[in-house]
Scaffold this active site. Sequence first.
Site, mmCIF file in Angstrom:
data_model
loop_
_atom_site.group_PDB
_atom_site.id
_atom_site.type_symbol
_atom_site.label_atom_id
_atom_site.label_comp_id
_atom_site.label_asym_id
_atom_site.label_seq_id
_atom_site.Cartn_x
_atom_site.Cartn_y
_atom_site.Cartn_z
ATOM 1 N N ASP A 1 -9.820 2.506 6.585
ATOM 2 C CA ASP A 1 -8.664 2.341 7.470
ATOM 3 C C ASP A 1 -9.026 2.856 8.855
ATOM 4 O OD1 ASP A 1 -6.233 2.456 8.780
ATOM 5 O OD2 ASP A 1 -5.167 3.462 7.156
ATOM 6 N N GLU B 1 -7.633 2.999 12.730
ATOM 7 C CA GLU B 1 -6.490 2.835 13.613
ATOM 8 C C GLU B 1 -6.327 4.103 14.441
ATOM 9 O OE1 GLU B 1 -2.550 3.613 11.567
ATOM 10 O OE2 GLU B 1 -3.771 3.044 9.820
ATOM 11 N N ASP C 1 0.838 -1.190 0.000
ATOM 12 C CA ASP C 1 0.000 0.000 0.000
ATOM 13 C C ASP C 1 0.878 1.246 0.000
ATOM 14 O OD1 ASP C 1 0.179 1.353 2.777
ATOM 15 O OD2 ASP C 1 -0.170 -0.738 3.284
#
Length: 235
Positions: free
Chosen positions: A123, A125, A34
């Site tokens: 995503d 986090e 990525d």
Amino acid sequence: MKSLDALPVGLLALADAVTGSPVGQRAASVRGFDVSNHQSSVDFNEAYADGARFVMIKATEGTVFEDPNFGKFHAAAAQAGLVRGGYHFGHPGADKGAAEADFFLRHGGGWSNDGVSLPGMLDLESAKGKPECYGLSAEAMVLWISDFVETYREATGRYPMIYTGPSWWKECTGDSQAFKDKCPLVLARYSSAVGPVPGGWKAQTIWQNGDKSPWGGDADVFNGDATELKKLAAG
């Protein structure tokens, strides 16, 4: 994945719906990576020649940031023959999940039924400077994620992938199993082994096992072969 101000994290994971293995682990030999604006340039042709077959490219963050490298990286990855998709770095609680999904969809996060485009990825986090779990309770976090996920599904016909680490998921969602049968899991863990999978998912589909791929960005491994990777893209 990296936020504008995020600490490094690592590991992708996607749910495996077809394996007969008790834990869903299969021959994982398809490498990927990525990338984002943290990489100034990437040689996607070299990556393909070295054996990479997929790449996730940061498209957006929150409701205001568009990654300046997304367009050129996506075009170069396509030219190199890589299966590719965009990802969105979420800011739960700052905006509604639907608002962030809409922003992602407008700026590269959509899905095309062309056999080489992966569904978008959310995503999730910790981020430097942000409170733990963005100040949300586990219940509120699950509702925020659902808002994002269902908005994306309504627009594209596909559920997005969810990228997270086991500890973050357990702490911030209460180890919710609400998405195990909807969203492919992208599991973040830098280790020599995948380890336990959170949230009731059967297995990861992609494992991001390091923060330095040979081609820049983070290193990923798909939990299956190249044919199965293309099936994921095709939906």
